[in-house]
Write a protein that holds these residues in place. Structure first.
Motif, short mmCIF file in Angstrom:
data_model
loop_
_atom_site.label_atom_id
_atom_site.label_comp_id
_atom_site.label_asym_id
_atom_site.label_seq_id
_atom_site.Cartn_x
_atom_site.Cartn_y
_atom_site.Cartn_z
N THR A 117 -5.15 24.78 -23.22
CA THR A 117 -5.41 23.21 -24.25
C THR A 117 -4.33 23.06 -24.44
O THR A 117 -3.67 20.73 -24.36
CB THR A 117 -5.93 23.17 -25.62
N MET A 118 -2.67 23.20 -25.04
CA MET A 118 -1.97 21.94 -24.75
C MET A 118 -1.22 21.56 -23.66
O MET A 118 -0.84 20.32 -23.30
CB MET A 118 -0.51 22.78 -25.08
N SER A 119 -0.94 22.22 -22.23
CA SER A 119 -0.72 21.47 -20.37
C SER A 119 -1.55 20.02 -20.84
O SER A 119 -1.44 19.71 -20.24
CB SER A 119 -0.94 22.45 -19.84
N MET A 120 -3.17 21.09 -21.04
CA MET A 120 -4.51 19.72 -20.91
C MET A 120 -4.27 18.70 -21.45
O MET A 120 -4.00 17.41 -21.20
CB MET A 120 -5.47 20.07 -20.67
N ASP A 121 -3.34 18.55 -23.09
CA ASP A 121 -2.99 17.46 -23.74
C ASP A 121 -1.93 16.52 -22.93
O ASP A 121 -1.92 15.62 -22.54
CB ASP A 121 -3.09 17.42 -24.99
N VAL A 122 -0.64 17.63 -22.92
CA VAL A 122 0.29 16.71 -21.79
C VAL A 122 -0.05 16.06 -20.20
O VAL A 122 0.80 15.36 -20.37
CB VAL A 122 1.18 18.10 -21.64
N MET A 123 -0.96 16.55 -19.51
CA MET A 123 -1.34 16.27 -18.33
C MET A 123 -1.92 16.05 -18.30
O MET A 123 -2.57 14.56 -17.40
CB MET A 123 -1.20 17.53 -17.47
N GLY A 124 -2.95 14.78 -19.26
CA GLY A 124 -4.22 14.51 -19.80
C GLY A 124 -4.94 15.04 -18.59
O GLY A 124 -6.14 14.14 -18.24
N PHE A 125 -5.60 16.07 -18.63
CA PHE A 125 -7.03 17.08 -18.49
C PHE A 125 -7.98 16.99 -19.37
O PHE A 125 -7.69 16.80 -20.42
CB PHE A 125 -6.65 18.17 -17.67
N LYS A 126 -8.80 16.45 -18.92
CA LYS A 126 -9.81 16.79 -19.69
C LYS A 126 -11.34 17.66 -19.29
O LYS A 126 -10.88 17.98 -18.41
CB LYS A 126 -10.82 15.44 -20.28
N PRO A 127 -11.87 18.40 -20.79
CA PRO A 127 -12.19 20.08 -19.78
C PRO A 127 -13.39 19.73 -19.16
O PRO A 127 -13.53 20.63 -18.08
CB PRO A 127 -13.02 20.02 -21.16
N GLU A 128 -13.77 18.31 -18.51
CA GLU A 128 -15.46 18.28 -17.57
C GLU A 128 -14.49 18.14 -16.16
O GLU A 128 -14.98 17.58 -15.25
CB GLU A 128 -15.90 16.53 -18.20
N GLU A 129 -13.05 17.77 -16.50
CA GLU A 129 -12.50 16.99 -15.26
C GLU A 129 -12.39 18.83 -14.72
O GLU A 129 -12.00 18.93 -13.55
CB GLU A 129 -11.24 16.53 -15.02
N LEU A 130 -12.44 20.14 -15.32
CA LEU A 130 -12.04 21.01 -14.48
C LEU A 130 -12.93 21.82 -14.29
O LEU A 130 -14.42 21.14 -14.97
CB LEU A 130 -11.41 22.13 -15.39
N ILE A 131 -12.84 23.12 -13.48
CA ILE A 131 -14.09 23.85 -13.59
C ILE A 131 -15.22 24.45 -14.60
O ILE A 131 -14.56 24.56 -15.02
CB ILE A 131 -14.05 25.03 -11.67
N ASP A 132 -16.61 24.95 -14.02
CA ASP A 132 -17.26 25.31 -15.21
C ASP A 132 -17.13 26.53 -15.80
O ASP A 132 -16.22 27.50 -14.29
CB ASP A 132 -19.03 25.42 -14.98
N GLY A 133 -17.37 27.31 -16.37
CA GLY A 133 -17.33 28.24 -17.05
C GLY A 133 -16.07 28.72 -17.27
O GLY A 133 -14.99 30.02 -17.48
N LEU A 134 -15.42 27.83 -17.64
CA LEU A 134 -13.62 27.72 -18.42
C LEU A 134 -13.74 28.52 -20.04
O LEU A 134 -14.37 28.24 -20.65
CB LEU A 134 -12.69 27.09 -18.42
N GLU A 135 -12.83 29.02 -20.70
CA GLU A 135 -12.63 28.49 -21.66
C GLU A 135 -11.12 28.56 -22.56
O GLU A 135 -10.61 28.23 -21.27
CB GLU A 135 -11.80 30.30 -22.59
N PHE A 136 -11.40 27.18 -23.21
CA PHE A 136 -10.27 26.23 -23.88
C PHE A 136 -9.36 27.36 -24.83
O PHE A 136 -9.21 26.97 -25.67
CB PHE A 136 -10.50 25.28 -23.95
N ALA A 137 -7.90 27.65 -24.19
CA ALA A 137 -7.04 27.45 -26.07
C ALA A 137 -5.80 28.10 -26.01
O ALA A 137 -5.43 27.26 -24.79
CB ALA A 137 -8.00 29.19 -25.71
#
Length: 155
Positions: A117-137
């Protein structure tokens, strides 16, 4: 037994090696967790554009980076994408599973995919932009998994 793999690289060959190792361990009955961070998140991106509200810098990151496994380049001799095309062709001729197929196999074998989630925040990725079935942590979750594992890899 438990195995963890940090997928830091977004290079086709390195992501592929991560999945080959993960699938081998899962096929042997091990519990496997893959923690995707920074450039490794590109392997988890959906190929299509997902409309989201982003800052200018977040939009630039999204525009500049590959969207999903079919757009990843190789770490050496990429030659503007030609290296990846050549590698995929040779892999097909040698009947080596594609990265997409390796990901599907990992899911079937119960490999856990965690997006940082920290990398997602830094790079501006939103959960809906990633494939389904992931955990976020965050990293604490990865470290909890790693503490219980007998093998921890950083690729």
């Amino acid at each position: 037994m438990k195995k963890t793999i940090i997928v830091f690289s977004g290079d086709l060959d390195k992501v592929m090696a991560s999945f080959i190792i993960a699938n081998g361990a899962a096929a042997m009955g091990d519990e496997v967790t893959m923690f995707f961070t920074f450039w490794g998140l590109n392997a988890l991106r959906k190929p299509e554009r997902i409309p989201t509200k982003k800052s200018f810098m977040e939009k630039m990151f999204g525009w500049m980076m590959p969207k999903g496994v079919n757009k990843l380049g190789i770490s050496k001799m990429n030659f503007g994408g030609l290296g990846a095309v050549m590698m995929k062709k040779i892999m097909q001729q040698k009947q080596v599973e594609s990265l997409q197929s390796l990901m599907e196999t990992a899911r079937m074998l119960g490999v856990k995919f965690i997006a940082c989630t920290m990398s997602m925040d830094v790079m501006g990725f939103k959960p809906e932009e990633l494939i389904d079935g992931l955990e976020f942590a965050g990293v604490a979750s990865y470290l909890g998994e790693a503490d219980q594992a007998n093998v921890n890899l950083f690729i």
